[in-house]
Write a protein that holds these residues in place. Structure first.
Motif, PDB file in Angstrom:
ATOM      1  N   HIS A  90     -36.028  -6.913 -41.344  1.00 24.67           N
ATOM      2  CA  HIS A  90     -35.732  -7.139 -39.931  1.00 24.67           C
ATOM      3  C   HIS A  90     -37.022  -7.250 -39.135  1.00 24.67           C
ATOM      4  N   TRP A 124     -26.034 -12.351 -35.914  1.00 23.24           N
ATOM      5  CA  TRP A 124     -26.758 -12.100 -34.652  1.00 23.24           C
ATOM      6  C   TRP A 124     -26.971 -13.443 -33.980  1.00 23.24           C
ATOM      7  N   HIS A 171     -32.283  -5.826 -33.694  1.00 23.62           N
ATOM      8  CA  HIS A 171     -32.195  -6.242 -35.088  1.00 23.62           C
ATOM      9  C   HIS A 171     -33.376  -5.698 -35.870  1.00 23.62           C
ATOM     10  N   ALA A 172     -34.554  -5.755 -35.252  1.00 20.63           N
ATOM     11  CA  ALA A 172     -35.753  -5.261 -35.926  1.00 20.63           C
ATOM     12  C   ALA A 172     -35.692  -3.748 -36.103  1.00 20.63           C
ATOM     13  N   ALA A 173     -35.073  -3.093 -35.118  1.00 15.54           N
ATOM     14  CA  ALA A 173     -35.017  -1.635 -35.188  1.00 15.54           C
ATOM     15  C   ALA A 173     -34.124  -1.157 -36.323  1.00 15.54           C
ATOM     16  N   LEU A 174     -33.294  -2.031 -36.818  1.00 15.53           N
ATOM     17  CA  LEU A 174     -32.385  -1.625 -37.892  1.00 15.53           C
ATOM     18  C   LEU A 174     -33.156  -1.120 -39.109  1.00 15.53           C
ATOM     19  N   ASP A 175     -34.320  -1.689 -39.315  1.00 15.04           N
ATOM     20  CA  ASP A 175     -35.146  -1.237 -40.436  1.00 15.04           C
ATOM     21  C   ASP A 175     -35.458   0.242 -40.307  1.00 15.04           C
ATOM     22  N   ILE A 176     -35.875   0.596 -39.124  1.00 13.65           N
ATOM     23  CA  ILE A 176     -36.240   1.984 -38.874  1.00 13.65           C
ATOM     24  C   ILE A 176     -35.006   2.866 -39.030  1.00 13.65           C
ATOM     25  N   GLN A 231     -32.388   2.359 -40.764  1.00 14.68           N
ATOM     26  CA  GLN A 231     -31.991   2.504 -42.152  1.00 14.68           C
ATOM     27  C   GLN A 231     -32.875   3.518 -42.881  1.00 14.68           C
ATOM     28  N   ASP A 232     -34.132   3.560 -42.508  1.00 13.57           N
ATOM     29  CA  ASP A 232     -35.011   4.564 -43.109  1.00 13.57           C
ATOM     30  C   ASP A 232     -34.622   5.957 -42.657  1.00 13.57           C
ATOM     31  N   ASP A 245     -37.674   3.467 -31.923  1.00 13.22           N
ATOM     32  CA  ASP A 245     -38.488   2.269 -32.013  1.00 13.22           C
ATOM     33  C   ASP A 245     -38.730   1.779 -30.596  1.00 13.22           C
TER      34      ASP A 245
END
Lengths: 1292, 83
Positions: free
Chosen positions: A472, A510, B40-45, B47-48, B62
């Motif tokens: 992502h 999305w 969407h980018a924060a999903l990585d964080i 998930q961790d 984030d």
């Protein structure tokens, strides 16, 4: 942990942080070198890397170690200065642009999915130019005065042997005017190691002169003098496999033969020179300097005393000006010396010594607020920690500290911050801390969009490489980077990053992200005039229902503009505008089943099949018949395909939906079809198939067009144009009409969006869910549903019923005409018809066709009424067979009368199916059916109810009460006649008509009750059976206005009798079986309110059929007490004896046994007592009966207990008593009456109610009659007597 | 504290099932996609972090510029808030 020196950062540091040798040379030297296309520095550069030397070094504390690898950096004196930022930026931009062009051309059209890119190795993954770019970026901040490792360690003075007075030149070269700023402004010690080099061009002659100069030099400058002879190759044709120079001369063109005059001897000489320079001069010099500096530092700064002193002294300087660079330090200051010591130690890889000195100086700089120097030292500390592979935390802390400090300095520290960040990133990467590395990259981003773009892109790759991969973030940073690239017009890079990002976002929902990415790629491709690619990306964003209206508008407009720019009709396989609702796909075709209207086609197949069940000559046999015939023509493969007839359209209903908030226009919407013509033999047929498959190998769009063209003559397609408003859904009907026999395949749909883009939609065989109107094919695979076998054209009947109303009031009777048209040339025969609701539609006779309705129903003289005789055959729900001789010739129409009656309120679907056979025996289909469907709304008109009650005064006569309510809101009705059905009934008026209907008509909402007399002529069961069941003989009364000449309608005539029969069948279930019922038919007409109120519309007729109206008596026994009502008697003489007679009538069809119980009671009973008694008696008393069958009237006397407790009291004498027997039993024959004599004695004058008797009746069923039908009926009962009032007066 | 916020409910497999733009700030044209990008980018964080903590509310996990992502994780679904 691997050796830090072998990590990328280690290598980088060993490359970058190495001693700098300043080169000062005369123009003649350069000239000599230019023969090889090289500058002097470039010429020597390849030989500055020493990978296998062995130089012994001693640390400051006399620890010996050896250096195996070493590197020196050569710079012209003029280059030793801080690079010009603008020039550097320009250069970086150039680098990026070049790479962009290169990458863009290499860019494969289909970017690999993200999983693949993860699997690829790291080096492959990262664009190689990143390294180069980073290196350039680091070099921007070189030759800063705050750090010493870029400061020249030695100076190489080069003079050519061609120069006049070379010695003087040597002296001149080291003239302060030409020296770099660093040496002049006191940042570094101008007394540096000098090395004198004499360059001799062998082409100018032998080296004798040079040797002479060298000796002279040695005398003047000491031993640090050397001679270098170059250009030994005379012809300049030296070719080498691994030319070392192009790597050092980035702007060299390939044609230039670099080093063409340098032969092996020259190169070896240069190698030796450089090696000698570094190992014999530079390294020992640095070593020496380290020792000297270390001693000085130890003397002034080491030890407790010095530290205290230093601290004290520093504190005293608190009031210094807080300039951004802090105080300036000259080379002679102890701080600079410590720094130099540290850097020299670092360069000689004595990291321990370097670190301790950096630490020492770091606090000083911090106290002095010399932030740049402080940051520089922190940076070096971090690197030293790294190289020592000690304390990662410390290393990172130092790097972060350095980075932040540079950052805080603002623009002046920007480049240093960038360099520091890049080193830091490398450090983190070495330790696999990709996530942290990415954040550092992100922090490096500055205002310069190009730098940030590259940094963000590198950050994104770090996210990809981190474990687990953070896809992502990868995507997000690629997009961010792409945006920055776009800002500095690096469109190609922008496209590249976005395209990589697409692989992340593909398949997600999305929507805004996807739209953004696709739309921008599309736009950028368009700006590069790669319209084909632009369109493929733009297509993805077209169906953007979630976007705002303006955005949708922009998307669509841009897309259309791009399409316009391509300058051709663009054909797109999966155009998303409009959306096609594939589940709405409905294919209507006609094989042997034909439909009169589209609504008929949408009716469920099972409805039709149940209707046609008996009509089609058995489905299986019928099918095999014509399939057998077909099998000659059509191969088995297609046996399961649908059949359609040449010349008859196959209709496809499908919904188009506009997901946007802006309207779009579609034109030329049509089907895509394939028709392979079949010829008589199977051989050519397979050819047609193979040619079709060949076509499929071609390019998709050309295939579609060519297919279209080739088969244009075989079928015709309908084209529809329409526009879809915002969010609108339009169902379009598309047709294909095959012209020749063969196999027709419906492939898909094509349409033109906004007049420029042609969209295709292929009905994927597996995704097609055909909701065909034909249930028969339900089990076939869906692909077959779009495949049709076209057979030879056949006659097809078209059917109309006129004038079938859309809505009618209940009871409306109309005369309709069924018209069947045969458009083909062949005739059809053996017509049959079936109607789903015979209550509503009745088939007339051919003679009725031109009859005048409704006057034809009027009662004529007896001889005439035959033509309208009810025909029993079509009244049941069986199939109506048209007369044998009915043949509808080609191109003619055929008429047949129908009767319509709105039998029931509500919405009714009428189904009519007509079966016909082809006259032409050779045709592949023997028969077809025409299915007609009509929806009808029936509104309530009159609510009629009948109540029949026996007449209290007369036997066999009944009072009929008719309650009518006009339920309509506008219509008025006028009654015409009321008829009772059956010859055993006769109905007559009780009052004159005008008394009943004073206003003549019944207005809307009005209610009315009226009474009629009904007489029964019922004789016996045997006589009734003789009458035919359908002959509706009956009697009627006219209810029309008095004096009118209107004739009564004959209820036994065709439509009325037929409808009555249907009503009887229908109402049979509702009413319980009762033998004593009567049917009524009320005929009424609507009033023409607009023309002449009060006059009924003669053309229209309504009928109401009330069947099974029970004649209300509960018991089959009725009786009548007969006797005087008033009489005079002299009571003084005697009591009065009065004779009465009771007439019993048995209306049942079995013998009834009746017992009459009289009970003497008090005459003072009031009415309420009577009612109470009645209520109790009827409910509780169940009479016992004597089973003995007695034929004669038997009079027996019984002492019966009085039923009523009150009356049995002896306190008062009742005013009258029943004399004679108190219980009488009588037997009554079926449908006959019996008289029973009764007698009472009256003791005083008065009026008496003689109702105190009870009738017990019991039907005596013979054994044969005990069937189920009889058992359900009541077989016994008790009746309370009627009131009979008798007045006895005292006679004078 | 920014006056704009985006609220998204994300189901498993990163499918957004509900989106709402809230806040009083004048809407920027690209707000919707920017918010989507950030979340969407924060999903990585997320998930961790989801596997390392038992907390359901993860505050400010984030950030991008002045936008902060806070997450509420349910047993099966994820709920994001940007401020």
């Amino acid at each position: 942990m691997v050796d830090p020196a072998s990590t990328p950062l280690g290598k980088m540091l060993l490359d970058e942080i190495t001693p700098v040798v300043m080169v000062l040379c005369t123009p003649n030297v350069e000239e000599t070198c230019q023969k090889n296309g090289l500058t002097f520095v470039q010429m020597l550069s390849p030989f500055c890397d020493f990978n296998n030397i062995d130089v012994p070094v001693r640390t400051a504390s006399d620890q010996p170690y050896r250096l195996h690898k070493f590197r020196i950096r050569l710079f012209n004196a003029s280059d030793i200065r801080q690079p010009n930022l603008e020039v550097a930026k320009e250069r970086l931009k150039q680098v990026i642009t070049q790479v962009g062009e290169k990458d863009f051309n290499e860019l494969c059209l289909d970017q690999p999915p993200v999983d693949n890119s993860r699997a690829r190795s790291e080096s492959e993954n990262l664009p190689s130019w990143f390294q180069f770019f980073n290196k350039e970026l680091i070099q921007i901040s070189s030759f800063s005065d705050h750090e010493a490792f870029d400061h020249p360690v030695a100076c190489l003075l080069v003079v050519s042997s061609k120069d006049e007075q070379p010695i003087n030149h040597f002296v001149d070269l080291f003239n302060t005017n030409k020296l770099p700023l660093l040496l002049n402004d006191g940042a570094m010690d101008p007394k540096i190691l000098k090395h004198y080099l004499l360059v001799h061009d062998n082409q100018d002659g032998t080296s004798e002169k040079a040797t002479k100069i060298l000796t002279e030099m040695r005398i003047t400058f000491g031993s640090d003098c050397q001679l270098l002879c170059i250009n030994s190759s005379q012809d300049g044709m030296v070719e080498r496999q691994d030319n070392p120079w192009p790597f050092y001369k980035s702007d060299a063109s390939l044609k230039q033969k670099l080093g063409c005059f340098l032969n092996v001897d020259d190169i070896n000489e240069m190698k030796d020179l450089m090696q000698d320079l570094s190992s014999k001069h530079i390294i020992p010099y640095m070593e020496l300097k380290i020792r000297v500096l270390n001693q000085q530092v130890s003397a002034t700064r080491k030890g407790f005393r010095n530290q205290i002193k230093n601290l004290w002294w520093r504190k005293g300087k608190d009031d210094i000006v807080d300039s951004p660079n802090g105080p300036t330090y000259t080379f002679s200051s102890i701080e600079s010396q410590i720094r130099v010591l540290g850097d020299y130690a670092f360069m000689l890889r004595d990291y321990e010594l370097a670190l301790s000195n950096y630490r020492l100086i770091s606090t000083d700089y911090k106290l002095d607020k010399a932030w740049k120097r402080y940051a520089g030292v922190q940076e070096m500390m971090g690197l030293a920690y790294f190289m020592l592979d000690q304390s990662r935390k410390e290393a990172e802390y130092c790097m972060e500290n350095a980075f932040n400090t540079y950052w805080k300095m603002g623009p002046s520290g920007q480049n240093n911050a960038t360099r520091c960040g890049l080193w830091w990133v490398e450090m983190l990467k070495t330790r696999d801390q990709y996530k942290e590395a990415a954040t550092v990259y992100f922090r490096i981003c500055d205002e310069e969009p190009l730098h940030s773009a590259v940094m963000l892109e590198q950050a994104s790759y770090c996210y990809l490489l981190s474990k687990p991969p953070m896809l992502h973030k990868y995507g997000f940073h690629l997009v961010l980077s792409g945006d920055r690239y776009k800002k500095c017009d690096q469109v190609k890079h922008a496209i590249r990053t976005y395209r990589n990002a697409v692989s992340v976002y593909r398949g997600t929902t999305w929507s805004h992200i996807k739209d953004h990415v696709h739309f921008h790629i599309g736009q950028w491709y368009a700006s590069l005039e790669r319209y084909d690619l632009a369109i493929t990306y733009m297509l993805e964003v077209l169906a953007c229902s979630h976007q705002s209206k303006t955005t949708q508008d922009i998307f669509l407009r841009d897309f259309l503009q791009i399409v316009e720019k391509t300058g051709k009709n663009f054909e797109v396989l999966k155009l998303q505008l409009p959306e096609i609702n594939i589940s709405s796909l409905k294919i209507i075709f006609e094989d042997h089943r034909t439909y009169a209207s589209p609504t008929a086609a949408s009716v469920r197949e099972s409805t039709w099949r149940s209707l046609e069940e008996d009509m089609i000559p058995s489905l299986s046999s019928g099918r095999t018949n014509w399939l057998e015939l077909q099998s000659k023509l059509i191969s088995k493969k297609y046996k399961e395909s649908n059949i359609c007839v040449a010349g008859e359209a196959v209709k496809v209903d499908i919904e188009f939906k506009n997901p946007l908030q802006i309207s779009i226009s579609l034109s030329g919407v049509s089907l895509i079809c394939e028709l392979s013509e079949s010829s008589e033999s199977d051989g050519t047929k397979s050819d047609a198939n193979s040619s079709a498959t060949e076509l499929q190998n071609d390019d998709e769009s050309t295939k579609l067009t060519s297919r279209d063209m080739s088969s244009r003559n075989f079928f015709s397609l309908s084209e529809v144009d329409f526009s879809l408003g915002a969010g609108e859904t339009v169902a379009a009907q598309l047709t294909v009409t095959p012209r020749v026999e063969g196999v027709l395949q419906i492939v898909g749909i094509r349409w033109k969006l906004s007049g420029s883009v042609v969209g295709f939609y292929n009905f994927e065989p597996n995704s097609t869910k055909k909701k065909s109107a034909k249930g028969r094919r339900a089990n076939c695979s869906p692909s077959d549903n779009l495949k049709f076998i076209v057979i030879k054209s056949l006659p097809r009947l078209e059917g109309y019923i006129h004038p079938l109303p859309k809505s009618a009031y209940a009871g409306d009777v109309q005369h309709l005409v069924l018209e069947l048209r045969n458009q083909s040339e062949c005739a059809v025969k053996n017509l049959k018809m079936k109607i789903s609701h015979p209550r509503f539609l009745n088939i007339g006779k051919r003679e009725n066709l031109n009859m005048d309705f409704p006057s034809c129903l009027e009662k004529k003289t007896d001889s005439e009424w035959s033509c309208l005789q009810a025909n029993p055959s079509n009244m049941s729900e069986s199939i109506f067979m048209f007369p044998e001789d009915t043949i509808i010739q080609g191109e003619t129409s055929f008429l047949w009368p129908l009767w319509f009656r709105a039998a029931e309120t509500g919405n009714i679907s009428l189904y009519i199916t007509i079966y016909y056979e082809m006259d032409d025996v050779s045709s592949t289909m023997r028969y077809r059916t025409l299915r007609m469907h009509h929806n009808l709304q029936v509104l309530p008109s009159l609510d009629v109810s009948f109540q029949v009650s026996p007449c209290p005064s007369k036997l066999q006569e009944f009072l009929v009460r008719m309650d009518v309510v006009n339920k309509t809101s506008t219509e008025s009705f006028q009654f015409h006649q009321l008829s009772s059905v059956g010859d055993q009934w006769e109905i007559s008026l009780l009052q004159p008509v005008d008394t009943i209907f004073p206003s003549r008509s019944l207005l809307a909402g009005q209610a009315l009750s009226c009474f009629f007399m009904l007489k029964s002529y019922r004789k016996s069961a045997t006589s009734e059976e003789k009458t035919p069941p359908f002959a509706l003989l009956g009697s009627s009364v006219r209810l029309g206005p008095q004096g009118s000449t209107e004739l009564l309608f004959d209820i036994s005539s065709s439509p009325l009798a037929d409808f009555h029969h249907c009503e009887r069948l229908h109402q049979e279930n509702v009413h319980q079986e009762d033998p004593t019922t009567v049917d009524f038919i009320l005929i009424y007409r609507p009033v023409k309110s607009d023309v002449n109120p009060g006059i009924s519309d003669p053309a229209r007729l309504f009928s109401h059929h009330a069947c099974y109206c029970s004649i209300a008596s509960r018991s089959p026994i009725s009786w009548l007490v007969d006797g005087p009502r008033t009489l005079y008697h002299n009571f003084s003489a005697s009591f009065c004896e009065i004779k009465l007679s009771m007439t019993l009538y048995n209306s049942s069809e079995s013998v009834a046994s009746v017992r009459i119980n009289t009970s003497d009671s008090n005459s003072s009973r009031n009415l309420s007592d009577l009612m109470e008694a009645h209520a109790t008696s009827s409910g509780n008393q169940v009479g016992w009966h004597d089973v003995a069958l007695v034929t004669d009237i038997k009079v027996t006397s019984d002492v019966v207990e009085a039923k009523f407790g009150k009356s049995s009291s002896l306190e008062s004498v009742p005013p009258f008593i029943w004399s004679g027997s108190s219980s009488t039993r009588a037997q009554v024959e079926p449908l006959s009456s019996t008289k029973i004599p009764l007698q009472i004695c009256v003791f005083s004058p008065g009026t008496y109610d003689l109702s105190n008797y009870v009738l017990h009746w019991n039907l005596l069923l013979s054994n044969g009659e005990g069937n189920s039908d009889e058992e359900t009926r009541r077989s016994s009962g008790t009746c309370q007597g009627y009131p009979y009032h008798l007045t006895v007066l005292q006679s004078v | 504290m920014a006056t704009t916020a985006c609220f998204i409910i994300v189901s498993r497999n990163d499918i957004p099932i509900y989106e709402a733009e809230v806040g009083s700030a004048a809407k920027r044209e690209d707000a919707a996609q920017l918010h989507q990008f950030i979340l969407h980018a924060a999903l990585d964080i997320v998930q961790d972090l989801a596997w390392t903590t038992s907390a359901m509310y993860l505050k400010a996990i984030d950030r991008f510029n002045d936008l902060v992502v806070s997450v509420y994780i349910t047993a099966g679904h994820i709920l994001n808030i940007v401020n």
